[in-house]
Motif scaffolding. Structure first.
Motif, short mmCIF file in Angstrom:
data_model
loop_
_atom_site.label_atom_id
_atom_site.label_comp_id
_atom_site.label_asym_id
_atom_site.label_seq_id
_atom_site.Cartn_x
_atom_site.Cartn_y
_atom_site.Cartn_z
N SER A 202 0.83 -1.21 0.00
CA SER A 202 0.00 0.00 0.00
C SER A 202 0.86 1.25 0.00
CB SER A 202 -0.93 0.00 1.22
OG SER A 202 -0.18 0.04 2.42
N ARG A 203 1.99 1.21 0.69
CA ARG A 203 2.88 2.37 0.72
C ARG A 203 3.48 2.65 -0.65
NH1 ARG A 203 8.82 2.41 3.49
NH2 ARG A 203 9.44 4.52 2.87
N ARG A 318 11.65 -24.11 -2.30
CA ARG A 318 12.79 -24.63 -1.55
C ARG A 318 12.66 -24.30 -0.08
NH1 ARG A 318 17.80 -25.03 -4.11
NH2 ARG A 318 18.25 -26.07 -2.16
N GLY A 319 12.73 -25.28 0.79
CA GLY A 319 12.76 -25.07 2.24
C GLY A 319 11.46 -24.52 2.77
N ASP A 320 11.56 -23.78 3.88
CA ASP A 320 10.38 -23.22 4.54
C ASP A 320 10.23 -21.74 4.26
OD1 ASP A 320 12.59 -22.45 5.88
OD2 ASP A 320 11.81 -22.80 7.90
N HIS A 321 10.60 -21.33 3.05
CA HIS A 321 10.57 -19.91 2.70
C HIS A 321 9.52 -19.66 1.62
CE1 HIS A 321 14.26 -19.09 4.99
NE2 HIS A 321 14.69 -20.23 4.52
N ALA A 322 8.32 -20.18 1.84
CA ALA A 322 7.28 -20.01 0.83
C ALA A 322 6.86 -18.56 0.66
CB ALA A 322 6.06 -20.86 1.22
N GLY A 323 6.95 -17.77 1.73
CA GLY A 323 6.57 -16.38 1.62
C GLY A 323 5.07 -16.20 1.60
N ALA A 324 4.66 -14.95 1.40
CA ALA A 324 3.23 -14.63 1.43
C ALA A 324 2.61 -14.59 0.04
CB ALA A 324 3.03 -13.28 2.12
N GLY A 325 3.40 -14.85 -0.98
CA GLY A 325 2.86 -14.78 -2.33
C GLY A 325 2.72 -13.36 -2.84
N LEU A 326 3.41 -12.41 -2.19
CA LEU A 326 3.32 -11.00 -2.60
C LEU A 326 4.64 -10.45 -3.08
CD1 LEU A 326 1.09 -9.60 0.29
CD2 LEU A 326 0.42 -9.88 -2.08
N GLY A 327 5.68 -11.30 -3.16
CA GLY A 327 7.01 -10.81 -3.50
C GLY A 327 7.06 -10.08 -4.83
N LEU A 328 6.62 -10.74 -5.91
CA LEU A 328 6.68 -10.11 -7.23
C LEU A 328 5.58 -9.06 -7.39
CD1 LEU A 328 7.56 -13.09 -9.58
CD2 LEU A 328 9.05 -11.33 -8.62
N ALA A 329 4.47 -9.19 -6.67
CA ALA A 329 3.45 -8.14 -6.71
C ALA A 329 4.00 -6.84 -6.14
CB ALA A 329 2.21 -8.59 -5.94
N ILE A 330 4.78 -6.96 -5.05
CA ILE A 330 5.43 -5.79 -4.47
C ILE A 330 6.47 -5.22 -5.42
CG2 ILE A 330 6.96 -5.02 -2.60
CD1 ILE A 330 5.49 -6.95 -0.76
N VAL A 331 7.22 -6.10 -6.08
CA VAL A 331 8.22 -5.65 -7.05
C VAL A 331 7.56 -4.85 -8.17
CG1 VAL A 331 9.82 -6.45 -8.84
CG2 VAL A 331 9.88 -7.48 -6.56
N THR A 333 4.69 -3.26 -8.09
CA THR A 333 4.16 -2.00 -7.57
C THR A 333 5.26 -0.98 -7.37
OG1 THR A 333 2.37 -3.20 -6.45
CG2 THR A 333 2.83 -0.95 -5.71
N ILE A 334 6.40 -1.41 -6.81
CA ILE A 334 7.52 -0.49 -6.62
C ILE A 334 8.07 -0.01 -7.95
CG2 ILE A 334 9.87 -0.29 -5.72
CD1 ILE A 334 9.11 -2.26 -3.52
N THR A 335 8.17 -0.93 -8.91
CA THR A 335 8.66 -0.55 -10.24
C THR A 335 7.75 0.48 -10.88
OG1 THR A 335 9.61 -2.77 -10.52
CG2 THR A 335 9.32 -1.43 -12.50
N ARG A 336 6.45 0.23 -10.83
CA ARG A 336 5.49 1.16 -11.44
C ARG A 336 5.52 2.51 -10.72
NH1 ARG A 336 1.50 -2.04 -11.41
NH2 ARG A 336 0.52 -1.32 -9.47
N GLY A 339 8.10 4.69 -12.08
CA GLY A 339 8.05 4.96 -13.52
C GLY A 339 8.82 3.97 -14.35
N GLY A 340 8.99 2.73 -13.85
CA GLY A 340 9.78 1.73 -14.56
C GLY A 340 8.93 0.66 -15.21
N ILE A 341 9.63 -0.31 -15.79
CA ILE A 341 9.00 -1.42 -16.51
C ILE A 341 9.56 -2.73 -15.96
CG2 ILE A 341 8.64 -2.52 -18.75
CD1 ILE A 341 9.04 0.19 -20.05
N LEU A 342 8.68 -3.65 -15.61
CA LEU A 342 9.06 -4.97 -15.11
C LEU A 342 8.79 -5.99 -16.20
CD1 LEU A 342 9.94 -6.82 -12.72
CD2 LEU A 342 7.50 -7.00 -12.15
#
Length: 369
Positions: A202-203, A318-331, A333-336, A339-342
């Motif tokens: 959100s930030r 791999r391992g117990d680092h499944a995450g919240a499923g928001l990693g690339l969504a955050i990437v 959002t930050i890129t946009r 003013g960038g392109i992912l």
């Protein structure tokens, strides 16, 4: 939504110019024809037996009628093209402003308004309707971001308290081994990670951050150093290389972007002897951060969904680092927000290549390095 590719045709301004010039030429031709018929009916122009027009002795001044008519037609053609081009440009100027505002909104910025001046007409009505639509969209998006931020803030306190209680219970030397407490601790940690991710999302989406000069190469180095222990535990080789890449934005958000990319590349990798390559580069007007990894083959239709919230490329992580499923969504959002392109591209040998392209920043960073 995918757009159907179309062949580029002539611009509307050119079409209006040609239409205006053609209409002016037609009007001029009709006018000259009417003058010729008038002269002929008055007896100032006569025809001989062969049907050739000739001037009567008393009307020698009309001998230059045909050459003058040709000169007039050429003048009308040039005047029609130039005048039509200028008039079409003035008439289409509001449409160009509306098109620019539409492209700005499509890039993710909803704060831009057309505010078309002048009296009420069709273009003014279209611009006002578009401004009203942008205002409603901006208010809706802001409301969603406020909800996510408020919900995240509200959830952080009880989750932090329950985590403290679980930590105390786990550290109690007198308690018996209880798998339930360990399981609750893992669930609580995952909930905290999800809450922090939503707050960051959100930030970044609200673009409420201060822009500074940032070197993406230093950001990439810091991200890889932070995640090097995780890569070593997972048996993944982590390599960093590249040039100085000056950008402008939030150092904290860009670091989070790089950390998310590298973390994603580590945990979504081969079972053993995996590799991750992190590189930075400079293009004419942009800087590029690329994170590439080995891994299982990914279908192109799956790649297109990886930036959606709570989506993962594979069921196995791999391992117990499944995450919240928001990693690339955050990437994304930050890129946009910067003013960038992912760009996500599946590798033919398996794994993924992710490229973040941002507008180039101040060249002063180049001088300091």
């Amino acid at each position: 939504m995918r757009t159907v590719p179309r062949a580029r045709g002539p611009s509307v301004r050119l079409k209006l110019t040609l239409s205006y010039a053609g209409f002016l030429m037609l009007a001029g031709a009709l006018l000259l024809a009417a003058i010729g018929v008038f002269l002929l009916r008055q007896g100032w122009l006569q025809t001989n037996e062969q049907g050739v027009w000739r001037a009567t002795p008393g009307t020698a001044f009309v001998r230059g009628f045909a050459p003058m008519a040709a000169v007039v037609m050429v003048f009308l053609l040039v005047f029609g093209l130039l005048g039509g081009w200028v008039l079409a440009g003035r008439m289409l100027a509001p449409l160009n402003r509306i098109t620019h505002a539409t492209r700005t909104a499509a890039s993710g910025s909803l704060s831009h308004r057309i505010r078309l001046p002048g009296r009420q007409d069709e273009f003014r009505e279209l611009a006002d309707a578009f401004d009203a639509m942008l205002a409603r969209l901006e208010a809706h998006v802001a409301e969603q971001q406020r909800f996510a931020a408020n919900a995240s803030h509200e959830l952080r306190t009880p989750l932090a308290v329950s985590k403290s209680l679980l930590d105390v219970a786990r550290a109690d030397p007198g308690r018996a081994t209880d798998p339930l407490i360990d399981r609750l601790h893992a669930v609580n940690t995952r909930a905290i990670d999800l809450t922090e991710a939503l707050l960051l999302l959100s930030r970044a989406g609200g673009q409420s951050f201060t822009r500074e000069d940032v070197d993406l190469s230093l950001v990439a180095e810091e991200a890889t150093e932070t995640l090097l222990p995780l890569a070593e535990r997972q048996g993944v080789t982590l390599e960093t290389d590249g040039d100085i890449a000056p950008a402008t934005g939030s150092p904290a958000l860009l670091l989070q972007l790089a950390v998310n990319l590298v973390h994603n590349a580590i945990v979504h990798n081969l079972p053993e002897r995996g590799s991750v390559w992190v590189t930075t580069g400079v293009r004419p007007d942009t800087v590029v951060l690329t994170v590439e990894n080995t891994g299982e083959p990914i279908a192109p239709d799956v790649v297109s969904t990886l930036t959606e919230p709570f989506q993962r490329g594979t069921e196995r992580v791999r391992g117990d680092h499944a995450g919240a499923g928001l990693g690339l969504a955050i990437v994304e959002t930050i890129t946009r927000a910067h003013g960038g392109i992912l760009t996500l591209t599946p590798r033919s040998a398996g794994g993924l290549r992710i490229t973040v392209e941002l507008p180039a920043g101040s060249q002063q960073l180049m001088a300091h390095r």
